[in-house]
Design an enzyme around this catalytic site. Structure first.
Site, PDB file in Angstrom:
ATOM      1  CG  ASP A 137      21.194   6.493  -0.676  1.00  0.00           C
ATOM      2  OD1 ASP A 137      21.504   5.723   0.255  1.00  0.00           O
ATOM      3  OD2 ASP A 137      21.252   7.728  -0.584  1.00  0.00           O
ATOM      4  CG  ASP A 147      24.686  10.429   4.837  1.00  0.00           C
ATOM      5  OD1 ASP A 147      25.181  10.146   3.739  1.00  0.00           O
ATOM      6  OD2 ASP A 147      23.509  10.132   5.148  1.00  0.00           O
TER       7      ASP A 147
HETATM    8  C1  GLA Z   1      21.399   9.461   1.918  1.00  0.00           C
HETATM    9  C2  GLA Z   1      22.813   9.498   1.387  1.00  0.00           C
HETATM   10  C3  GLA Z   1      23.233  10.921   1.103  1.00  0.00           C
HETATM   11  C4  GLA Z   1      22.272  11.544   0.128  1.00  0.00           C
HETATM   12  C5  GLA Z   1      20.859  11.425   0.649  1.00  0.00           C
HETATM   13  C6  GLA Z   1      19.856  11.871  -0.385  1.00  0.00           C
HETATM   14  O1  GLA Z   1      21.315  10.011   3.172  1.00  0.00           O
HETATM   15  O2  GLA Z   1      23.675   8.865   2.296  1.00  0.00           O
HETATM   16  O3  GLA Z   1      24.548  10.963   0.623  1.00  0.00           O
HETATM   17  O4  GLA Z   1      22.397  10.906  -1.118  1.00  0.00           O
HETATM   18  O5  GLA Z   1      20.531  10.109   1.013  1.00  0.00           O
HETATM   19  O6  GLA Z   1      18.573  11.762   0.088  1.00  0.00           O
END
Ligand code: GLA
Length: 705
Positions: free
Chosen positions: A444, A508
């Site tokens: 990420d 997300d």
């Molecule tokens: C980001 C990612 C999510 C999740 C969060 C965890 O927002 O896009 O899918 O993994 O971080 O903190």
């Protein structure tokens, strides 16, 4: 020296003309006859000298240099010791093979050399352009701009398609008429960004999925970028794209070279569908790293438990996931030292002893004993101020000296250009992967790079290369680990990161209504199977909509399928339904992940239909999703182009997620489950009548021959 060079692939031709040492593109686009007389082509394109115009022709050279009178945006902008240069690069040496043209250009006065490599991929018709600039002078040279691609645009181009969006609404396609003047998109977020996909598509007037001339380019880069559609005073248009350098960011010492990110171009005379198919083939064949087996069904823990990790709960989650057919269990954020929320702990990559008293091993063993692979979330490039790492090394972040650093999601960006930071991260990740049976990383990256200073110099270029190097080095050490690229959802999905990662988390937002639009935009350049697609909780956590699991599954089937919810809370009906969809995914994934994607054009504004057709056109799977009510009382038939016109097919509805519609008193034929047998020609021309679906429901159509 030859006066032209030529490359051909089955669907395209590139001709580079060389006039007095200046190379320029004479033709890039649809295939030309192998015997076409190039001098005549050149004569046919010779431009008159307008009144009040320059006496000499001013070609759009391969680097758009201004030295021969070109008055558009130059492809190369450099300065040395306070002096700007008008470059005039001429061919010194060249070579041409079956698929590659290499040109070494030199401007002796500016003390510059540029190597250009044009490689035309015969399977996909995608042209790859590689560019290296060398400072041949004895003093340092600042690079202000170096286009990775300079392409003259065919005159019939009338519309453009840009793509981008925002967090939770990524990959929106924006189709507009070409403006009368230049068009520019710049990304200065320090990552690929939610807002601007580094690519541009142009089309002839009124193009559709199946008709019109389409032409476009993609930049393989995960940092800042610039896409410019330049309009010249004489009416011509030139497309450029490249890495956007911040002031002073790229300075070449005497004799030093700089390789800019590669760019790619392709074209189609048969509309947007064929154009996307060419990109997909290229990404599958030439960009993505090799996968180890079919794409596994995921269970991701994020929207199931967020930061509330404890081993017994996770083991129960794993049990329930395995029972319905999940193949990979991905432990998302929340597992490492003191990570109780998103305010702390990034940088401290060891398991939290309060949540995992015996480390990750008991959970990993449990997951693997159930027959699933174990995956883990990491965000290596970041550090929270509240972390042991930052307390020990407050100087390890990107920042402008003397300015208070700015947080984003409560975190700073580590300066990967510092060797000690790079080594720390490599060691931490290497140790995690060595000590634990981890088959997958969700990598990420959750904030933009603002004030990205490294020793007083802007450092997005260096940072981006360092991230690539870190991933490459880890992959070399752990070649069996697959990696997902995530950046607050889809802010790092580009050909550069995809050369070293296997999948993208595109958003997300798990809401299937939003996801169906995201899939369409994502699919313009990227094949659908690399797009993570999860069935999420009801209501959806980012929109509040309560979408039926069947509808969510029908949409997710066309990406890399997974679940992201607490499967221990499912009732028997839900469990059986999700198990059935997982089985469907496994049954059809060979077709879905290798076939040709089609975006069908439904004559109904409330219907979105996508499908995949096998390369041999023997089979297809199509999802028709109703996103809003139909303007017509009975939805028009859906035409199914792309099959073999001469072959006969059996067409049947194999899933229908809406069993509650009270709109129709009587249904017949295909809608009732009857198998239709028709030729590919009839299916393309007449189509099939769909049921009147309620909004937020879908049918899955299977076509076999
Ligand atoms: C980001 C990612 C999510 C999740 C969060 C965890 O927002 O896009 O899918 O993994 O971080 O903190």
């Amino acid at each position: 020296m030859p006066d032209h060079l030529r490359l051909d692939s089955p669907g395209s031709t590139l001709v580079i003309a060389i006039d007095d040492g200046t190379p320029s593109i004479l033709h890039w686009g649809e295939v030309l006859d192998p015997d076409e007389d190039i001098p005549s082509l050149r004569a046919a394109q010779a431009r008159p000298v307008p009144h009040a115009g320059l006496e000499q022709p001013s070609p759009i050279s391969l680097m758009a240099d201004a030295g021969r009178g070109y008055s558009g945006h130059p492809g190369l902008a450099v300065h040395r010791g306070g002096q700007d240069f008008v470059t005039d690069l001429r061919v010194e040496t060249l070579s041409c093979t079956d698929d590659t043209i290499t040109l070494n250009l030199v401007d002796a006065q500016a003390c510059l050399a540029v190597s250009l490599i044009y490689r035309l991929d015969h399977r996909s018709d995608v042209l790859e352009i590689g560019t290296i600039v060398t400072n041949t002078g004895s003093t340092s040279l600042q690079l202000d701009w170096c286009a990775s691609l300079v392409l003259p645009v065919p005159a019939q181009m009338a519309e453009l398609v840009a793509s981008g969006g925002r967090w939770c609404r990524e990959f929106v396609l924006e189709r507009t008429p070409l403006p009368a003047r230049s068009w520019l998109a710049e990304n200065r977020t320090g990552r690929t960004s939610h807002q601007n996909v580094p690519a541009l598509t142009l089309g002839s007037a009124g193009f559709s999925e199946t008709s019109g001339l389409i032409f476009g380019a993609v930049l393989a880069w995960s940092g800042n970028h610039r896409i410019l559609l330049d309009r010249l005073a004489d009416g011509r248009r030139v497309l450029q794209c490249g890495s956007l350098f911040l002031p002073g960011e790229v300075i070449l010492a005497a004799g030093a070279s700089h390789k800019v990110p590669p760019a790619y171009a392709t074209c189609s005379g048969a509309g947007l569908g064929t154009y996307s198919a060419k990109w997909h083939r290229f990404v599958r064949d030439r960009v993505l790293p090799t996968l180890h087996g079919p794409r596994k069904v995921h269970l991701n823990t994020w929207e199931a438990i967020y930061f509330d990790h404890d081993v017994p709960t996770l083991q129960r989650l794993a049990d329930a996931a395995a029972a319905i057919g999940v193949e990979r269990f991905v432990l998302d954020d929340g597992w490492f030292l003191n990570r109780s929320d998103d305010h702390r702990a990034l940088g401290d990559w060891t398991a939290d002893p309060t949540k995992y008293p015996d480390g990750l091993t008991p959970l990993i063993d449990h997951v693997r004993a159930l027959g699933m692979e174990f995956g883990l979330w990491v965000e290596p490039e970041m550090v929270n101020p509240d972390s042991d790492l930052f307390r020990a090394h407050p100087d390890w972040i990107l920042n402008v000296p003397g300015r208070p650093p700015i947080t984003g999601r409560h975190q700073y960006v580590l300066d990967l250009g510092r060797p000690e930071v790079f080594t720390y991260l490599f060691d931490a990740l290497d140790q995690l992967l060595t000590a634990n049976a981890i088959g997958y990383l969700k990598w990420d990256m959750n904030r933009d790079l603002t004030a990205p200073g490294h020793d007083g110099v802007a450092s997005v270029d260096r940072q981006t290369r360092a991230v690539y190097h870190l991933i490459d080095k880890l992959r070399a050490r752990h070649p069996d680990v697959e990696i997902e690229s995530c950046a607050s959802g889809g802010a790092r999905a580009d050909f550069g990161i995809l050369a070293r990662t296997h999948r993208v988390w595109p958003s997300d937002c798990n809401d299937a209504l939003e996801r169906i639009a995201i899939l369409r935009g994502f699919g313009l350049y990227l094949p659908p199977e690399i797009m993570g697609a999860h069935i999420g909780p009801r209501p959806a956590h980012t929109t509040g909509r309560r979408l039926d699991f069947g509808f969510q599954a029908a949409v997710a089937l066309f990406g890399h399928f997974g679940l992201e919810l607490d499967v221990t809370t499912l009732d028997d009906v839900e469990r059986e339904m999700l198990g059935r969809w997982i089985a469907r995914y496994k049954q059809h994934r060979a077709l879905l992940h290798a076939g040709v994607s089609v975006r069908l054009e439904a004559d109904d504004t409330g219907l979105i239909a996508n499908g995949v057709i096998a390369h041999d056109r023997g089979e297809a799977l199509i999802c028709c999703a109703r996103v809003s009510t139909s303007p017509a009382i009975i939805t028009p038939p859906l035409r199914l182009p792309g099959l073999d016109p001469a072959r006969r097919y059996a067409v049947r509805i194999i899933e229908r997620t809406d069993h509650h519609s009270r709109q129709m008193r009587k249904t017949t034929g295909f809608i009732d489950g009857e198998i239709i047998r028709l030729s590919g020609a009839a299916l393309a021309a007449a189509g099939v009548q769909l049921p009147n679906l309620a909004p937020e429901s879908a049918v899955l159509i299977h076509v076999t021959s």
